[in-house]
Structures are given as structure tokens and as C-alpha cells.
Design a protein around this motif. Structure first.
Motif, short mmCIF file in Angstrom:
data_model
loop_
_atom_site.label_atom_id
_atom_site.label_comp_id
_atom_site.label_asym_id
_atom_site.label_seq_id
_atom_site.Cartn_x
_atom_site.Cartn_y
_atom_site.Cartn_z
N ASP A 28 0.83 -1.19 0.00
CA ASP A 28 0.00 0.00 0.00
C ASP A 28 0.87 1.25 0.00
O ASP A 28 2.09 1.15 0.12
N PHE A 29 0.22 2.38 -0.18
CA PHE A 29 0.94 3.64 -0.36
C PHE A 29 0.31 4.72 0.52
O PHE A 29 -0.91 4.75 0.68
N PRO A 30 1.15 5.60 1.04
CA PRO A 30 0.58 6.74 1.77
C PRO A 30 0.02 7.74 0.76
O PRO A 30 0.48 7.82 -0.37
N TYR A 31 -0.97 8.49 1.18
CA TYR A 31 -1.49 9.55 0.32
C TYR A 31 -1.88 10.74 1.17
O TYR A 31 -2.14 10.61 2.36
N ASP A 32 -1.91 11.89 0.53
CA ASP A 32 -2.28 13.12 1.21
C ASP A 32 -3.80 13.25 1.28
O ASP A 32 -4.37 13.43 2.34
N TYR A 57 -6.70 15.85 -13.31
CA TYR A 57 -7.05 16.19 -11.93
C TYR A 57 -6.68 15.00 -11.05
O TYR A 57 -6.71 13.85 -11.47
N TYR A 58 -6.30 15.30 -9.80
CA TYR A 58 -5.92 14.25 -8.86
C TYR A 58 -7.16 13.55 -8.32
O TYR A 58 -8.04 14.17 -7.76
N LEU A 59 -7.20 12.24 -8.49
CA LEU A 59 -8.16 11.41 -7.80
C LEU A 59 -7.54 10.98 -6.46
O LEU A 59 -8.22 10.91 -5.46
N VAL A 60 -6.25 10.68 -6.49
CA VAL A 60 -5.47 10.40 -5.29
C VAL A 60 -4.20 11.22 -5.41
O VAL A 60 -3.46 11.09 -6.38
N LYS A 61 -3.96 12.08 -4.42
CA LYS A 61 -2.76 12.90 -4.41
C LYS A 61 -1.81 12.32 -3.37
O LYS A 61 -2.14 12.26 -2.19
N GLY A 62 -0.65 11.88 -3.84
CA GLY A 62 0.32 11.24 -2.96
C GLY A 62 0.97 12.21 -2.00
O GLY A 62 0.91 13.43 -2.16
N ARG A 63 1.62 11.63 -1.00
CA ARG A 63 2.41 12.42 -0.06
C ARG A 63 3.79 12.65 -0.64
O ARG A 63 4.22 11.98 -1.58
N LEU A 64 4.51 13.59 -0.05
CA LEU A 64 5.85 13.91 -0.54
C LEU A 64 6.83 12.77 -0.32
O LEU A 64 7.75 12.58 -1.11
#
Length: 185
Positions: A111-115, A142-149
Motif C-alpha cells: 500500500d501507499f501513503p497519500y495526502d 485532476y488528482y483522484l489520489v494525491k500522494g504524499r511527498l
């Protein structure tokens, strides 16, 4: 968990040939993990808020609404999304990431972290005007899921501005059925 409030509820001819229902609704603090696991969609952890305005059902079918599903700004819960959920969101939203995960170094992550995440659909005349949580200018979508840095960073970007409602429903049903069948094997 969460709160749901319905306002401006109207029903015309409920037992007639063409019943019509109108409403607005807000949903706050829904447990997205419980919802996504129940639907065999893939795991997404966070809270979810939703706003539905101008909902109009004609003969109990959606005719018009403005739907916005999103991670609330004040949500401090854990934000994680599974590969399966990323693939499903990509296949529904035209994000183009689906399948790439299994063919890249990202396949090593469950899994992945997301903002934040979100989707918007304004339905009118059988067409949904689509949007996400923010414009992705560099990608033209457009972002559906915007990841973290922090790595591994994963963004899911939607590109379709206008989608046929029946086609969108068929895509969602196909993904849900496929995931349900996979879970039962």
C-alpha cells in the motif's frame, strides 16, 4: 461511524408512473476502510466526507446531482491505499496507473501513503462533468489520489472531463464484480 444528514427532501407522485425524488445530503466522517473492504474494492484508510446537492431521481433513476466525495481537510487519521484500490480507481477514473504497479518497483509495496483523495461528478443530461481533489496541471488532468511527498509517492490522475453516466456505472459495476469474484476464489 459517521453522520448523514438529508435536507430538502421532496417526493412527487411516489406511486405514480414517473415518481420524482429530490434531496440534498451531507455525510461526515465515514470510515472509508470499512466501506471499501465491504465492497471488495481494495483497502483505503481515512475518513470520507460527501456532499450531494440537487439530487433528482426520476422513476427512481438519477437524473441530476452534484456529488463530491473527499478526504476532509481536518482528517488526521492514517491515509493508506492498497495496490488493488489504486488499480480499481485507475480503471474507473482513467488514471492510467492500473497495471503499471505490478510491472514496476512499486510492486514491492502493498500500500501507499497519500495526502488526500476525492472525486466529483456533476450529472446533467446523462453526462458527468468530472473532477478530483485538485487540478494536476502538469499532467493535464485532476488528482483522484494525491500522494504524499515521502516515497513511495503515488498519484492517480483522472483525465476524462466528461463521462457518460451509464458507462461510468458499468465500469464501477465491472470492477466491483471482478473484485468480488477474486475475493471468493
Amino acid at each position: 461511524a459517521g453522520d448523514i444528514a438529508v435536507s430538502n427532501l421532496t417526493i412527487r407522485e411516489p406511486f405514480g408512473y414517473v415518481p420524482t425524488l429530490g434531496a440534498d445530503a451531507t455525510m461526515r466522517g465515514l470510515d472509508l476502510e470499512a466501506l471499501t473492504e465491504t465492497l471488495w474494492f481494495g483497502r483505503i484508510e481515512s475518513l470520507l466526507d460527501a456532499d450531494v446537492s440537487g439530487l433528482e431521481l426520476v422513476a427512481w433513476q438519477p437524473n441530476r446531482f452534484d456529488l463530491h466525495l473527499y478526504t476532509p481537510a481536518e482528517d488526521r487519521s492514517r491515509h493508506r491505499i492498497s495496490q488493488r484500490a489504486v488499480d480499481n480507481i485507475s480503471s474507473i477514473g482513467g488514471g492510467g496507473v492500473g497495471g503499471v504497479l505490478s510491472r514496476s518497483f512499486l510492486s514491492f509495496f502493498e500500500d501507499f501513503p497519500y495526502d488526500r483523495l476525492g472525486i466529483r461528478c456533476r450529472l446533467e443530461n446523462g453526462i458527468c462533468d468530472m473532477g478530483g481533489v485538485a487540478p494536476a496541471e502538469s499532467a493535464g488532468g485532476y488528482y483522484l489520489v494525491k500522494g504524499r511527498l515521502l516515497p513511495p509517492r503515488l498519484d492517480v490522475i483522472g483525465y476524462a472531463d466528461r463521462v457518460d453516466w451509464e458507462t461510468l456505472l458499468a465500469q464501477i459495476m465491472t470492477v466491483t464484480r471482478q473484485q468480488q469474484n477474486t475475493a471468493m476464489e
